[in-house]
Scaffold this motif. Sequence first.
Motif, short mmCIF file in Angstrom:
data_model
loop_
_atom_site.label_atom_id
_atom_site.label_comp_id
_atom_site.label_asym_id
_atom_site.label_seq_id
_atom_site.Cartn_x
_atom_site.Cartn_y
_atom_site.Cartn_z
N GLU A 93 0.84 -1.21 0.00
CA GLU A 93 0.00 0.00 0.00
C GLU A 93 0.87 1.25 0.00
N SER A 94 0.47 2.21 -0.81
CA SER A 94 1.19 3.47 -0.92
C SER A 94 0.29 4.62 -0.51
N PHE A 95 0.89 5.70 -0.09
CA PHE A 95 0.10 6.89 0.23
C PHE A 95 -0.18 7.72 -1.01
N PHE A 96 0.40 7.32 -2.11
CA PHE A 96 0.24 8.06 -3.36
C PHE A 96 -0.69 7.29 -4.29
N PRO A 97 -1.39 7.97 -5.17
CA PRO A 97 -2.26 7.26 -6.11
C PRO A 97 -1.47 6.21 -6.89
N SER A 98 -2.11 5.06 -7.07
CA SER A 98 -1.48 3.96 -7.79
C SER A 98 -2.58 3.05 -8.32
N ASP A 99 -2.19 2.02 -9.03
CA ASP A 99 -3.17 1.03 -9.45
C ASP A 99 -3.63 0.29 -8.22
N CYS A 100 -4.84 -0.22 -8.28
CA CYS A 100 -5.41 -0.92 -7.13
C CYS A 100 -4.47 -2.05 -6.71
N ILE A 101 -4.19 -2.12 -5.44
CA ILE A 101 -3.26 -3.13 -4.93
C ILE A 101 -3.88 -4.53 -4.92
N PHE A 102 -5.17 -4.62 -5.18
CA PHE A 102 -5.84 -5.92 -5.18
C PHE A 102 -6.01 -6.50 -6.58
N LEU A 103 -5.32 -5.93 -7.56
CA LEU A 103 -5.30 -6.52 -8.91
C LEU A 103 -4.21 -7.57 -8.93
N LYS A 104 -4.55 -8.79 -9.30
CA LYS A 104 -3.55 -9.86 -9.36
C LYS A 104 -2.46 -9.47 -10.36
N SER A 105 -1.23 -9.67 -9.97
CA SER A 105 -0.06 -9.34 -10.79
C SER A 105 -0.04 -7.88 -11.22
N GLY A 106 -0.77 -7.03 -10.50
CA GLY A 106 -0.78 -5.60 -10.80
C GLY A 106 -1.62 -5.19 -11.99
N THR A 107 -2.20 -6.18 -12.69
CA THR A 107 -2.99 -5.85 -13.88
C THR A 107 -4.40 -6.41 -13.82
N GLY A 108 -4.65 -7.39 -13.00
CA GLY A 108 -5.98 -7.97 -12.88
C GLY A 108 -5.98 -9.41 -13.31
#
Length: 174
Positions: A93-108
């Motif tokens: 988890e980051s304090f800055f906007p990012s892609d959702c951390i719950f997307l598998k492998s960062g992409t879904g």
Amino acid sequence: MGLKHSFKTARKKIEGLDADERKILSAICNNIHDAQDTLTKKAAPLLANCMACRGLCCRNIQPADIITEWDLVYILAMAPAVEDAVADCLAGESFFPSDCIFLKSGTGPCLFPDGLRPERCIISFCRVEPSVEKEIGRVMEGFSRLIRFFMFRPFRRLPGWIKPLHSTRRRTNG
């Protein structure tokens, strides 16, 4: 405060329930699940559009602004097996906007099982969609009931706390 705090709070809320409260929570969560399932079926064409755009609503976000403590209570109550995976995701988890951390492998796709999505994730579409307003309302009503259950929980426990005090006074006053 972030999702890590919400996650810890959600776990504590569930762990603090007695057997009867767990049954009530289960009924509430099953109601939400049924509402989400109905919404998913009725909104199938809309959700197909969501998959086609590869989840732009999951990109460059603050996950803590979208996923709440109540979403985590619902998901952990219904699918305790995902707890470790959620905890692992929260490590990033980051304090800055990012892609959702719950997307598998960062992409879904999304880590959360179908029918167990956070409220905002399941009721949000790219445009207002009157064809599923009733189903969206049912999902929102279910989460509202979940929140009320925990808000009024201390008051439901109050008679259990007062009864022993009252019986003690009777015995000592004689």
